[in-house]
Design a protein around this motif. Structure first.
Motif, PDB file in Angstrom:
ATOM      1  N   MET A   1       0.638   8.187   6.963  1.00 35.33           N
ATOM      2  CA  MET A   1       0.366   6.750   6.940  1.00 35.33           C
ATOM      3  C   MET A   1       0.970   5.994   8.119  1.00 35.33           C
ATOM      4  N   LEU A   2       2.129   6.458   8.620  1.00 38.83           N
ATOM      5  CA  LEU A   2       2.805   5.699   9.662  1.00 38.83           C
ATOM      6  C   LEU A   2       1.965   5.538  10.928  1.00 38.83           C
ATOM      7  N   PRO A   3       1.330   6.592  11.465  1.00 37.66           N
ATOM      8  CA  PRO A   3       0.501   6.390  12.662  1.00 37.66           C
ATOM      9  C   PRO A   3      -0.638   5.387  12.425  1.00 37.66           C
ATOM     10  N   PHE A   4      -1.180   5.408  11.227  1.00 34.43           N
ATOM     11  CA  PHE A   4      -2.259   4.471  10.938  1.00 34.43           C
ATOM     12  C   PHE A   4      -1.733   3.042  10.901  1.00 34.43           C
ATOM     13  N   MET A   5      -0.556   2.819  10.319  1.00 34.38           N
ATOM     14  CA  MET A   5      -0.001   1.467  10.285  1.00 34.38           C
ATOM     15  C   MET A   5       0.289   0.969  11.700  1.00 34.38           C
ATOM     16  N   VAL A   6       0.719   1.865  12.571  1.00 32.98           N
ATOM     17  CA  VAL A   6       0.953   1.475  13.965  1.00 32.98           C
ATOM     18  C   VAL A   6      -0.344   1.007  14.608  1.00 32.98           C
ATOM     19  N   GLN A   7      -1.430   1.743  14.392  1.00 32.85           N
ATOM     20  CA  GLN A   7      -2.733   1.322  14.922  1.00 32.85           C
ATOM     21  C   GLN A   7      -3.139  -0.030  14.353  1.00 32.85           C
ATOM     22  N   LEU A   8      -2.947  -0.195  13.056  1.00 32.65           N
ATOM     23  CA  LEU A   8      -3.323  -1.443  12.408  1.00 32.65           C
ATOM     24  C   LEU A   8      -2.523  -2.611  12.963  1.00 32.65           C
TER      25      LEU A   8
ATOM     26  N   GLN B   1       8.258  -3.423  13.645  1.00 33.38           N
ATOM     27  CA  GLN B   1       9.688  -3.664  13.800  1.00 33.38           C
ATOM     28  C   GLN B   1      10.479  -2.793  12.837  1.00 33.38           C
ATOM     29  N   LYS B   2      11.369  -1.977  13.363  1.00 32.44           N
ATOM     30  CA  LYS B   2      12.211  -1.125  12.520  1.00 32.44           C
ATOM     31  C   LYS B   2      13.402  -1.934  12.007  1.00 32.44           C
ATOM     32  N   VAL B   3      13.625  -1.869  10.708  1.00 37.59           N
ATOM     33  CA  VAL B   3      14.678  -2.653  10.063  1.00 37.59           C
ATOM     34  C   VAL B   3      15.742  -1.697   9.536  1.00 37.59           C
ATOM     35  N   HIS B   4      17.014  -2.009   9.826  1.00 41.38           N
ATOM     36  CA  HIS B   4      18.099  -1.080   9.494  1.00 41.38           C
ATOM     37  C   HIS B   4      19.087  -1.633   8.470  1.00 41.38           C
TER      38      HIS B   4
ATOM     39  N   LEU C   1       6.841  -4.410   9.297  1.00 41.92           N
ATOM     40  CA  LEU C   1       8.217  -3.933   9.270  1.00 41.92           C
ATOM     41  C   LEU C   1       8.248  -2.508   8.735  1.00 41.92           C
ATOM     42  N   LEU C   2       9.192  -1.723   9.232  1.00 42.57           N
ATOM     43  CA  LEU C   2       9.360  -0.332   8.800  1.00 42.57           C
ATOM     44  C   LEU C   2      10.799  -0.131   8.352  1.00 42.57           C
ATOM     45  N   VAL C   3      10.967   0.369   7.130  1.00 45.40           N
ATOM     46  CA  VAL C   3      12.292   0.677   6.595  1.00 45.40           C
ATOM     47  C   VAL C   3      12.347   2.171   6.286  1.00 45.40           C
ATOM     48  N   MET C   4      13.234   2.880   6.976  1.00 48.15           N
ATOM     49  CA  MET C   4      13.452   4.301   6.693  1.00 48.15           C
ATOM     50  C   MET C   4      14.501   4.377   5.589  1.00 48.15           C
ATOM     51  N   GLY C   5      14.043   4.602   4.361  1.00 44.53           N
ATOM     52  CA  GLY C   5      14.925   4.477   3.209  1.00 44.53           C
ATOM     53  C   GLY C   5      16.109   5.406   3.211  1.00 44.53           C
ATOM     54  N   ASP C   6      15.965   6.601   3.772  1.00 44.90           N
ATOM     55  CA  ASP C   6      17.078   7.562   3.772  1.00 44.90           C
ATOM     56  C   ASP C   6      17.811   7.605   5.110  1.00 44.90           C
TER      57      ASP C   6
ATOM     58  N   VAL D   1       3.572 -10.634   6.165  1.00 41.35           N
ATOM     59  CA  VAL D   1       4.487  -9.569   6.569  1.00 41.35           C
ATOM     60  C   VAL D   1       4.195  -8.347   5.701  1.00 41.35           C
ATOM     61  N   VAL D   2       3.912  -7.228   6.346  1.00 40.27           N
ATOM     62  CA  VAL D   2       3.672  -5.971   5.647  1.00 40.27           C
ATOM     63  C   VAL D   2       4.873  -5.067   5.900  1.00 40.27           C
ATOM     64  N   VAL D   3       5.522  -4.648   4.821  1.00 43.31           N
ATOM     65  CA  VAL D   3       6.703  -3.795   4.927  1.00 43.31           C
ATOM     66  C   VAL D   3       6.354  -2.415   4.384  1.00 43.31           C
ATOM     67  N   GLU D   4       6.588  -1.386   5.206  1.00 40.37           N
ATOM     68  CA  GLU D   4       6.403  -0.023   4.725  1.00 40.37           C
ATOM     69  C   GLU D   4       7.762   0.636   4.583  1.00 40.37           C
ATOM     70  N   TYR D   5       8.046   1.135   3.383  1.00 38.17           N
ATOM     71  CA  TYR D   5       9.248   1.911   3.125  1.00 38.17           C
ATOM     72  C   TYR D   5       8.873   3.382   3.205  1.00 38.17           C
TER      73      TYR D   5
END
Length: 301
Positions: free
Chosen positions: A110-117, A75-78, A127-132, A95-99
């Motif tokens: 790392m992102l493609p691997f987290m998607v597989q996981l 889930q992308k978080v904005h 959750l995915l947070v694009m910091g910039d 809940v695993v959050v990747e920034y």
């Protein structure tokens, strides 16, 4: 191993016999010889080390893999509002959050691997947070005190329980297994009463109980846990595997004190209501050898 500084006044010699244990309900100390003790390698609450050799069935740290067809489980978080709502909706699930940062090379790795996981761990929310991405996501990163990417945080029941930075796929898998394991054959114990109930339930069937005692932020505990999960499935007919995090609550911490646990991970071997011995360390081969030894198999090192 991590050292529990609260309890350790002087380091026991590596070849010393097992310490004398108290005799609470269902626990009677026996005089079997003490297995070898591994030397402590990490202080309590230090940043976990990077384990080696952990692999996920779909890929590994040394293999190139193409990302799955879609990332609908991530889930992308904005904004902070979306972030908080996602944590509430997850309830007691991990809940695993990747920034991430759009300019980071590590992010693209790392992102493609987290998607597989995420597609293999249906009981874990990602959750995915694009910091910039925007000022809103930059503010979220400031609020959560995230300064580098990729950065992973782990939550349960809206409580932040663990952080990782600069890790690879193997470490991420180990963390997800350790903090999100709800359905494996390893029984999760949350109090001394849980331990006593488990032991009483297996006094008659003579099964060996292997109790894995660790801490939440313990790198060696995370490192060895995938092996514990695998063994729990392979030895389910003869061995019962359980685990307890000593810093989960006061009851668990008191249990560690009563059992004279001074380093983690510590594995207690229990049969017919008696503690037969223990192994202190995260060596996979040594752990397997000790389990076999307490099952009556002659093991040489």
């Amino acid at each position: 191993m991590a050292t529990i500084a609260n309890f350790l006044l002087s380091k026991p010699p590596s070849s010393s016999p097992l310490p004398t244990l108290p005799a609470p309900l269902f626990f009677r100390h026996t005089t079997s010889s003490s297995p070898r003790r591994a030397k402590p390698k990490q202080p309590l609450f230090a940043r976990p080390g990077r384990p080696r050799g952990l692999t996920l069935r779909a890929t590994s740290a040394t293999q190139k893999s193409s990302p799955p067809a879609s990332d609908e489980r991530v889930q992308k978080v904005h904004s902070a509002e979306e972030f908080d709502e996602a944590l509430r909706a997850a309830k007691d699930r991990l809940v695993v959050v990747e920034y991430v940062d759009s300019r980071s090379a590590s992010t693209s790795r790392m992102l493609p691997f987290m998607v597989q996981l995420s597609r293999q761990c249906n009981d874990v929310e990602f959750l995915l947070v694009m910091g910039d991405e925007s000022e809103a996501t930059r503010e979220l990163c400031r609020r959560e005190k995230v300064n580098k990417a990729p950065h992973f945080t782990f939550y349960k029941s809206m409580e932040r329980i663990h952080d990782e930075e600069g890790i690879g796929p193997d470490q991420l898998v180990g963390d997800v297994l350790y903090y999100g394991d709800n359905h494996s054959a390893v029984k999760q114990l949350h109090s001394r009463e849980d331990v006593e109930k488990l032991i009483e339930g297996h006094k008659a069937d003579d099964k060996l109980i292997v109790l894995d005692v660790g801490l939440k932020n313990c790198g060696p505990c995370v490192k060895v846990y995938p092996t514990v999960i695998k063994l729990s499935k392979q030895m389910s007919e003869t061995v019962v595997f359980a685990r307890m995090n000593g810093d989960e609550n006061e009851s668990c911490m008191q249990f560690l004190k009563d059992m004279d646990v001074i380093e983690v991970p510590t594995f207690l071997f229990i049969r017919a209501g008696e503690i037969r011995g223990r192994y202190v360390g995260s060596g996979k081969g040594e752990l397997i050898g000790e389990i076999l030894r307490y099952q009556g198999v002659r093991v040489t090192y």
